[in-house]
Each structure stands twice: as C-alpha cells, then as structure tokens.
Design a protein around this motif. Structure first.
Motif, PDB file in Angstrom:
ATOM      1  N   TYR A 106       5.495   3.524 -13.412  1.00  0.00           N
ATOM      2  CA  TYR A 106       5.046   4.953 -12.748  1.00  0.00           C
ATOM      3  C   TYR A 106       4.767   6.025 -13.772  1.00  0.00           C
ATOM      4  O   TYR A 106       5.250   6.039 -14.935  1.00  0.00           O
ATOM      5  CB  TYR A 106       5.902   5.459 -11.725  1.00  0.00           C
ATOM      6  CG  TYR A 106       5.726   4.651 -10.519  1.00  0.00           C
ATOM      7  CD1 TYR A 106       4.759   5.126  -9.500  1.00  0.00           C
ATOM      8  CD2 TYR A 106       6.565   3.602 -10.090  1.00  0.00           C
ATOM      9  CE1 TYR A 106       4.875   4.423  -8.236  1.00  0.00           C
ATOM     10  CE2 TYR A 106       6.450   2.839  -8.938  1.00  0.00           C
ATOM     11  CZ  TYR A 106       5.440   3.431  -7.912  1.00  0.00           C
ATOM     12  OH  TYR A 106       5.293   2.548  -6.784  1.00  0.00           O
ATOM     13  N   HIS A 107       3.769   6.846 -13.392  1.00  0.00           N
ATOM     14  CA  HIS A 107       3.719   8.063 -14.118  1.00  0.00           C
ATOM     15  C   HIS A 107       4.208   9.411 -13.654  1.00  0.00           C
ATOM     16  O   HIS A 107       4.308   9.390 -12.236  1.00  0.00           O
ATOM     17  CB  HIS A 107       2.005   8.351 -14.174  1.00  0.00           C
ATOM     18  CG  HIS A 107       1.489   7.294 -15.048  1.00  0.00           C
ATOM     19  ND1 HIS A 107       1.204   6.060 -14.607  1.00  0.00           N
ATOM     20  CD2 HIS A 107       0.680   7.008 -16.099  1.00  0.00           C
ATOM     21  CE1 HIS A 107       0.460   5.287 -15.370  1.00  0.00           C
ATOM     22  NE2 HIS A 107       0.303   5.835 -16.579  1.00  0.00           N
ATOM     23  N   ALA A 156       4.765   6.175  -3.446  1.00  0.00           N
ATOM     24  CA  ALA A 156       4.752   7.534  -4.009  1.00  0.00           C
ATOM     25  C   ALA A 156       4.402   8.672  -3.026  1.00  0.00           C
ATOM     26  O   ALA A 156       4.803   9.648  -3.097  1.00  0.00           O
ATOM     27  CB  ALA A 156       4.080   7.737  -5.399  1.00  0.00           C
TER      28      ALA A 156
HETATM   29  O1  C5P Z   1       3.860   3.987  -5.041  1.00  0.00           O
HETATM   30  P1  C5P Z   1       2.386   3.207  -4.981  1.00  0.00           P
HETATM   31  O2  C5P Z   1       2.641   1.979  -4.628  1.00  0.00           O
HETATM   32  O3  C5P Z   1       1.531   3.813  -3.970  1.00  0.00           O
HETATM   33  O4  C5P Z   1       1.747   3.193  -6.408  1.00  0.00           O
HETATM   34  C1  C5P Z   1       0.644   2.310  -6.585  1.00  0.00           C
HETATM   35  C2  C5P Z   1       0.459   2.185  -8.055  1.00  0.00           C
HETATM   36  O5  C5P Z   1       0.197   3.486  -8.584  1.00  0.00           O
HETATM   37  C3  C5P Z   1       1.746   1.917  -8.706  1.00  0.00           C
HETATM   38  O6  C5P Z   1       2.152   0.554  -8.880  1.00  0.00           O
HETATM   39  C4  C5P Z   1       1.391   2.531  -9.959  1.00  0.00           C
HETATM   40  O7  C5P Z   1       0.838   1.589 -10.944  1.00  0.00           O
HETATM   41  C5  C5P Z   1       0.435   3.560  -9.871  1.00  0.00           C
HETATM   42  N1  C5P Z   1       1.080   4.991  -9.821  1.00  0.00           N
HETATM   43  C6  C5P Z   1       1.485   5.525 -10.961  1.00  0.00           C
HETATM   44  N2  C5P Z   1       2.367   6.472 -10.989  1.00  0.00           N
HETATM   45  C7  C5P Z   1       2.500   7.632 -10.021  1.00  0.00           C
HETATM   46  C8  C5P Z   1       2.146   6.810  -8.485  1.00  0.00           C
HETATM   47  C9  C5P Z   1       1.282   5.475  -8.654  1.00  0.00           C
HETATM   48  O8  C5P Z   1       1.480   4.780 -11.991  1.00  0.00           O
HETATM   49  N3  C5P Z   1       3.123   8.525  -9.920  1.00  0.00           N
END
Ligand code: C5P
Length: 308
Positions: free
Chosen positions: A33-34, A147
C-alpha cells in the motif's frame, strides 16, 4: 440464531460514491500500500443494497443497474466478503443473507463503488442480524476489506491518512456542485498505483493536503476549492488513458472552476459554481461526445444509511 426479523423482511441501505478533493501519495510501503494524505467528499451518486435472511452459512448476491455485467455476482464481490466477515466476527456462525445490489456508482471508476457496496453490506447485515456492533466496530471491519470502506461508512467530508482508512473530520461549509464525466473504460487501482511508482519512485514531493484546500472548505468557497484540487494519481491515470487529458482540458475550457481525475480514475470530476453552470457544462461535454455518461451530483452527502 433466531431471526429477529420475519424472513420476508428486507433491510435496505443506500451508500454513496466519493471524490478525493486532494490525494497525495507517498512511495509504496512494504505491505504494497501507499501512505496517503487525502480529503474525501461523498457525492450524490448512490448504490442501493437490500439484505434478506438466508439459511446459516448461505451468502448470495444479485446485481442490477448500470454496468451490472461488470460486477461479479459471487463470493468475490466485496459486499459478500463484507457480509461473510461480519458473520465470522459477530454472527456466531448462525447467520446468512441474500443480497440484492442496484448499481449507479461507476464500476472501477475511481469513486469507491465496490467499497460503498461493502460499507452497505456491513450496515445492512448488522441490522438484519440484530448484531451488537458499534459504528467503530464497523469502521474497523471496513478497514480490513479495503482502504476506502471506512470513509464509505462515514460519508460527509473527511481527511484520510495511513492507507486512507484513518479518518479525521474536516470542517466543510456549504454544498458543492459537480459534473462527472464517466469514462467508457475501467482503470484498475493497483495498475494506476504501479504507474505512479514508475513516475514517482519516492512518492509525491509533499505528502500534505494543501492548506488552501482546507481553508476553502472552511469558508465554503467553490472558486478557491477549484484552484486547490490536487490528485497525485492523475498523471498516472492520464498516461494509462490519454483521452482523460482531453476530457480535463475540455471541461476547463468550458468554464469549470476546477477539474481532476477522481481517485485512480477514469471518472473525471468538474467543480462548478452552481446548478446553472452544471447544466451548461454537462451540455457542452455531451455535445463534444466526451465520456460514456455525464452526470450532475452534489456533495457532501451522508455515507451508508438505512433507508428502510
Ligand atoms: O484497499 P483496496 O483494496 O481498495 O485497494 C486496492 C489497491 O489499491 C491495493 O491493492 C493497492 O494496490 C492500491 N492502494 C495503494 N495504497 C493505498 C490504497 C490502495 O497502493 N493507500
């Protein structure tokens, strides 16, 4: 577990999509994640979810509405994952549900449609099963699903830090009018973040929401807000889908106060001064044939809410 609601009864929840007014991203973390600093605003594009009792351990979903054919109607649907997670953590194995989802939030459109459906399922099933869950319990479960899910439960306007899942209130005055240009394609969020990593190996220069944006929200000033909108993922989304650059330019030329790609895209959001400007911009964009559909929305609106 005895059903507190007659079997025929239905719990209906409405959940809204979101725009990130600011999205600043750090570099990728070891967990993939970022780290984000973001300001979310919930806007009036809604999915509706009905939940009914089913036999213990039975979970199903049907999907109708716009782009329904793009949404999985099986265990991989985030709403089903949400219901299963809630059942595991609070349902003592004695619950099940049949879900009916009606979509209008764009699918894989950068407006948290899947997360809104997960938020709706958490709320609907906690009421259907009469569980003893607090709003904080649901936020915690939501963060395990994605997220954006905590914000989809909360709605309104909020700051998100961490992965975007740690929420803090943001003072926001007034209502803002938006025009959304829905793209006819999808953009995968992980792919957009991967392109962001290629373009910015160390993340954005400043992991900070512009103070001018927070001040604009406090004073309820759409002109100042339009000038402060920022999305670090926009260059990545535009490089994967160059026609978004054309859509952004067209909206600005047609008089939008501000324009940005919503989240990871490909939906583009234009801030306008009022209803009249929203109609003019919608007509202008439609006459240039830009986007799968053009929609006028407003925000902030509440997050996932019971409607019956
Ligand atoms: O949390 P969610 O499943 O919605 O996030 C989808 C994708 O978006 C994650 O697998 C990641 O690749 C990317 N993401 C990220 N950093 C975040 C939120 C999402 O890299 N803060």
């Amino acid at each position: 577990m005895a059903s507190p609601l007659a079997e025929a009864e239905v719990v209906r929840v409405r959940a809204s999509g979101k725009i990130n007014l600011a999205l600043r991203s750090g570099p990728r973390r070891p967990d993939g994640y970022h780290r984000l600093a973001t300001v979310f605003q919930a806007v009036s594009v809604f999915d509706e979810l009905d939940a009914r009792w089913a036999d213990a351990g039975e979970f199903s979903i049907t999907v109708e509405g716009e782009q329904a054919e793009l949404v999985p109607a099986d265990d991989s649907n985030l709403a089903v994952k949400a219901a299963r997670l809630l059942a595991r953590e609070y349902g003592a194995g004695g619950v099940g549900c049949a879900l009916e989802l009606r979509k209008t939030i764009p699918v894989t459109g950068g407006m948290a449609g899947g997360s809104a459906d997960a938020a709706a399922a958490l709320l609907a099933c906690s009421v259907l099963w009469d569980l003893d869950t607090s709003p904080d319990d649901l936020l915690e479960l939501g963060a395990k699903l994605g997220a954006d899910v905590p914000f989809c439960l909360a709605g309104g306007t909020a700051m998100g830090t961490g992965r975007g899942d740690r929420l803090a209130p943001v003072l926001s005055r007034g209502s803002y009018q938006w025009v959304l240009a829905m793209d006819d394609g999808e953009l995968s969020t992980p792919e957009v973040f991967r392109r962001f990593d290629e373009l910015h190996p160390t993340g954005s220069a400043a992991l900070e929401v512009p103070p001018s944006l927070l001040n604009a929200l406090i004073s309820g000033d759409p002109v100042a807000l339009g000038q402060s909108l920022v999305n670090d993922l926009e260059p990545a989304a535009v490089s994967l889908r160059p026609q978004l650059g054309r859509v952004l330019r067209a909206g600005r030329e047609l008089g939008a106060l501000g324009a940005l790609v919503s989240g990871s895209g490909p939906t583009v959001a234009f801030l306008v001064a009022d209803e009249r400007a929203a109609i003019d911009l919608s007509v202008g964009l439609a006459s240039e044939g830009l986007g799968r559909a053009i929609r006028r929305v407003h925000g902030p609106v509440p997050g996932a809410r019971l409607i019956s």
